[in-house]
Design a protein around this motif. Structure first.
Motif, PDB file in Angstrom:
ATOM      1  N   ARG A  90      -4.044  -3.227  23.544  1.00 57.43           N
ATOM      2  CA  ARG A  90      -5.497  -3.089  23.656  1.00 57.43           C
ATOM      3  C   ARG A  90      -6.020  -3.704  24.955  1.00 57.43           C
ATOM      4  O   ARG A  90      -7.030  -3.262  25.502  1.00 57.43           O
ATOM      5  CB  ARG A  90      -6.173  -3.781  22.470  1.00 57.43           C
ATOM      6  CG  ARG A  90      -6.126  -3.020  21.158  1.00 57.43           C
ATOM      7  CD  ARG A  90      -7.132  -1.867  21.149  1.00 57.43           C
ATOM      8  NE  ARG A  90      -7.275  -1.279  19.840  1.00 57.43           N
ATOM      9  CZ  ARG A  90      -8.214  -1.619  18.958  1.00 57.43           C
ATOM     10  NH1 ARG A  90      -9.087  -2.571  19.249  1.00 57.43           N
ATOM     11  NH2 ARG A  90      -8.286  -1.021  17.795  1.00 57.43           N
ATOM     12  N   ALA A  91      -5.317  -4.742  25.434  1.00 61.84           N
ATOM     13  CA  ALA A  91      -5.745  -5.419  26.672  1.00 61.84           C
ATOM     14  C   ALA A  91      -5.283  -4.680  27.919  1.00 61.84           C
ATOM     15  O   ALA A  91      -5.570  -5.106  29.046  1.00 61.84           O
ATOM     16  CB  ALA A  91      -5.213  -6.848  26.697  1.00 61.84           C
ATOM     17  N   GLY A  92      -4.541  -3.587  27.735  1.00 64.76           N
ATOM     18  CA  GLY A  92      -4.091  -2.794  28.865  1.00 64.76           C
ATOM     19  C   GLY A  92      -2.787  -3.259  29.463  1.00 64.76           C
ATOM     20  O   GLY A  92      -2.446  -2.887  30.588  1.00 64.76           O
ATOM     21  N   HIS A  93      -2.032  -4.085  28.700  1.00 68.16           N
ATOM     22  CA  HIS A  93      -0.752  -4.586  29.196  1.00 68.16           C
ATOM     23  C   HIS A  93       0.401  -3.836  28.542  1.00 68.16           C
ATOM     24  O   HIS A  93       0.358  -3.523  27.347  1.00 68.16           O
ATOM     25  CB  HIS A  93      -0.591  -6.075  28.885  1.00 68.16           C
ATOM     26  CG  HIS A  93      -1.434  -6.962  29.748  1.00 68.16           C
ATOM     27  ND1 HIS A  93      -0.990  -7.492  30.930  1.00 68.16           N
ATOM     28  CD2 HIS A  93      -2.702  -7.406  29.583  1.00 68.16           C
ATOM     29  CE1 HIS A  93      -1.952  -8.229  31.469  1.00 68.16           C
ATOM     30  NE2 HIS A  93      -3.000  -8.193  30.676  1.00 68.16           N
ATOM     31  N   GLU A  94       1.414  -3.566  29.324  1.00 68.43           N
ATOM     32  CA  GLU A  94       2.658  -3.075  28.763  1.00 68.43           C
ATOM     33  C   GLU A  94       3.270  -4.242  27.989  1.00 68.43           C
ATOM     34  O   GLU A  94       3.572  -5.291  28.569  1.00 68.43           O
ATOM     35  CB  GLU A  94       3.617  -2.624  29.871  1.00 68.43           C
ATOM     36  CG  GLU A  94       4.953  -2.108  29.368  1.00 68.43           C
ATOM     37  CD  GLU A  94       4.811  -0.781  28.640  1.00 68.43           C
ATOM     38  OE1 GLU A  94       5.651  -0.505  27.762  1.00 68.43           O
ATOM     39  OE2 GLU A  94       3.858  -0.037  28.954  1.00 68.43           O
ATOM     40  N   PRO A  95       3.405  -4.114  26.665  1.00 66.08           N
ATOM     41  CA  PRO A  95       3.872  -5.254  25.878  1.00 66.08           C
ATOM     42  C   PRO A  95       5.375  -5.514  26.048  1.00 66.08           C
ATOM     43  O   PRO A  95       6.187  -5.198  25.176  1.00 66.08           O
ATOM     44  CB  PRO A  95       3.528  -4.845  24.439  1.00 66.08           C
ATOM     45  CG  PRO A  95       3.528  -3.347  24.455  1.00 66.08           C
ATOM     46  CD  PRO A  95       3.069  -2.944  25.832  1.00 66.08           C
ATOM     47  N   THR A  96       5.749  -6.055  27.195  1.00 64.05           N
ATOM     48  CA  THR A  96       7.146  -6.400  27.435  1.00 64.05           C
ATOM     49  C   THR A  96       7.547  -7.543  26.514  1.00 64.05           C
ATOM     50  O   THR A  96       6.700  -8.244  25.948  1.00 64.05           O
ATOM     51  CB  THR A  96       7.343  -6.843  28.893  1.00 64.05           C
ATOM     52  OG1 THR A  96       6.615  -8.065  29.103  1.00 64.05           O
ATOM     53  CG2 THR A  96       6.858  -5.782  29.860  1.00 64.05           C
ATOM     54  N   GLU A  97       8.845  -7.749  26.372  1.00 65.21           N
ATOM     55  CA  GLU A  97       9.325  -8.837  25.515  1.00 65.21           C
ATOM     56  C   GLU A  97       8.827 -10.190  26.021  1.00 65.21           C
ATOM     57  O   GLU A  97       8.492 -11.070  25.226  1.00 65.21           O
ATOM     58  CB  GLU A  97      10.855  -8.821  25.437  1.00 65.21           C
ATOM     59  CG  GLU A  97      11.413  -7.765  24.502  1.00 65.21           C
ATOM     60  CD  GLU A  97      10.932  -7.929  23.066  1.00 65.21           C
ATOM     61  OE1 GLU A  97      10.876  -9.077  22.575  1.00 65.21           O
ATOM     62  OE2 GLU A  97      10.584  -6.906  22.447  1.00 65.21           O
ATOM     63  N   ASP A  98       8.768 -10.374  27.335  1.00 66.52           N
ATOM     64  CA  ASP A  98       8.292 -11.648  27.890  1.00 66.52           C
ATOM     65  C   ASP A  98       6.830 -11.883  27.543  1.00 66.52           C
ATOM     66  O   ASP A  98       6.448 -12.979  27.120  1.00 66.52           O
ATOM     67  CB  ASP A  98       8.476 -11.663  29.412  1.00 66.52           C
ATOM     68  CG  ASP A  98       9.921 -11.862  29.823  1.00 66.52           C
ATOM     69  OD1 ASP A  98      10.733 -12.258  28.950  1.00 66.52           O
ATOM     70  OD2 ASP A  98      10.239 -11.631  31.006  1.00 66.52           O
ATOM     71  N   HIS A  99       6.011 -10.852  27.744  1.00 66.30           N
ATOM     72  CA  HIS A  99       4.591 -10.981  27.413  1.00 66.30           C
ATOM     73  C   HIS A  99       4.399 -11.218  25.916  1.00 66.30           C
ATOM     74  O   HIS A  99       3.583 -12.059  25.512  1.00 66.30           O
ATOM     75  CB  HIS A  99       3.825  -9.727  27.833  1.00 66.30           C
ATOM     76  CG  HIS A  99       3.552  -9.652  29.293  1.00 66.30           C
ATOM     77  ND1 HIS A  99       3.207  -8.476  29.915  1.00 66.30           N
ATOM     78  CD2 HIS A  99       3.581 -10.599  30.265  1.00 66.30           C
ATOM     79  CE1 HIS A  99       3.022  -8.701  31.213  1.00 66.30           C
ATOM     80  NE2 HIS A  99       3.253  -9.985  31.442  1.00 66.30           N
ATOM     81  N   LEU A 100       5.145 -10.462  25.116  1.00 65.35           N
ATOM     82  CA  LEU A 100       5.018 -10.577  23.668  1.00 65.35           C
ATOM     83  C   LEU A 100       5.449 -11.958  23.184  1.00 65.35           C
ATOM     84  O   LEU A 100       4.768 -12.589  22.371  1.00 65.35           O
ATOM     85  CB  LEU A 100       5.846  -9.490  22.989  1.00 65.35           C
ATOM     86  CG  LEU A 100       5.754  -9.407  21.466  1.00 65.35           C
ATOM     87  CD1 LEU A 100       4.309  -9.203  21.028  1.00 65.35           C
ATOM     88  CD2 LEU A 100       6.634  -8.269  20.949  1.00 65.35           C
ATOM     89  N   THR A 101       6.568 -12.436  23.713  1.00 66.35           N
ATOM     90  CA  THR A 101       7.052 -13.765  23.331  1.00 66.35           C
ATOM     91  C   THR A 101       6.056 -14.840  23.734  1.00 66.35           C
ATOM     92  O   THR A 101       5.759 -15.761  22.962  1.00 66.35           O
ATOM     93  CB  THR A 101       8.414 -14.049  23.988  1.00 66.35           C
ATOM     94  OG1 THR A 101       9.367 -13.090  23.506  1.00 66.35           O
ATOM     95  CG2 THR A 101       8.906 -15.450  23.648  1.00 66.35           C
ATOM     96  N   SER A 102       5.522 -14.716  24.927  1.00 64.92           N
ATOM     97  CA  SER A 102       4.551 -15.689  25.410  1.00 64.92           C
ATOM     98  C   SER A 102       3.301 -15.721  24.535  1.00 64.92           C
ATOM     99  O   SER A 102       2.809 -16.800  24.159  1.00 64.92           O
ATOM    100  CB  SER A 102       4.161 -15.363  26.858  1.00 64.92           C
ATOM    101  OG  SER A 102       3.164 -16.248  27.326  1.00 64.92           O
ATOM    102  N   ALA A 103       2.778 -14.553  24.178  1.00 67.19           N
ATOM    103  CA  ALA A 103       1.571 -14.476  23.348  1.00 67.19           C
ATOM    104  C   ALA A 103       1.827 -15.021  21.946  1.00 67.19           C
ATOM    105  O   ALA A 103       1.013 -15.781  21.405  1.00 67.19           O
ATOM    106  CB  ALA A 103       1.077 -13.036  23.279  1.00 67.19           C
TER     107      ALA A 103
END
Length: 222
Positions: free
Chosen positions: A67-80
């Motif tokens: 929804r925020a316009g980010h490709e939900p990579t594993e790094d981004h997902l793990t960080s969030a």
């Protein structure tokens, strides 16, 4: 769903945790908003309640990052997900309470009913509240998100709960517990779907404040 003339045959009662035993969904929402703010993420409370109540952190992270316009990579997902968990763990033990009428019922009923908690949340997010509210040792079983491969709405959590309830019963020389002898309390569509798929009868809970009254309507409390 709803009341039944067979309530006196119930031998196992399973409670969802978030939104059923504790009013925690708003806390989850606030912690998620803190976690995705650095990514430019936001979702309104009504949207969150409709789309993400009862879902796993991974599901929530994927939706919120997308929804925020980010490709939900594993790094981004793990960080969030890690940021959300840190925010939640910093607050949950101080802010969450189980209704005293429900904790009293659990402590006084556990001698003749097998009572369990069945949740998609991790043990570290649930067990401390059960201990604080004085019911941890009164439960026959608990199924946490880290106990299963597939979370709700998959039936695995409730199938495992029935297995553990039967094991607890047989330890006391009782016969196996059947799905017809189980009653699940759930607030979310994912949780209801999980219980129904496992073959259980399920009662929908609007808020934790309703639980004791529903127990009365089901003939399980005075």
């Amino acid at each position: 769903m709803g009341t039944s003339s067979t309530s006196h045959h119930i031998r196992a009662v399973f409670f969802d945790f978030d939104g059923t035993l504790v009013d925690s969904e708003r806390l989850h929402y606030e912690c998620w908003m803190d976690a995705v703010e650095p990514f430019g993420g936001h979702i309104t409370w009504p949207e969150y309640y409709q789309l993400l109540t009862g879902r796993s952190d991974r599901d929530a992270g994927l939706l919120l990052l997308t929804r925020a316009g980010h490709e939900p990579t594993e790094d981004h997902l793990t960080s969030a997900c890690q940021a959300k968990t840190r925010a939640y763990l910093a607050r949950f033990l101080d802010e969450l309470r189980i209704e005293k009428s429900v904790t009293s019922w659990i402590r006084n009923t556990s001698d003749y009913l097998h009572i369990g908690v069945v949740t998609s949340s991790g043990e570290h997010e649930v067990a401390p509240v059960l201990v604080k509210c004085g019911i941890y040792n009164s439960l026959s079983l608990a199924v946490y998100g880290n106990d299963v491969k597939s979370l709700k709405p998959d039936p695995e959590p409730y199938l495992l709960a029935m297995q553990r309830a039967t094991k607890a019963a047989q330890t006391h020389g009782e016969r196996a517990i059947t799905k017809e002898q189980c009653l699940a309390f759930e607030d979310s569509e994912a949780g209801i779907s999980s219980a129904v798929a496992a073959g259980l009868r399920v009662v929908k809970v609007g808020s934790p404040k309703e639980v004791r009254e529903i127990l009365k309507k089901e003939g399980l409390a005075n």
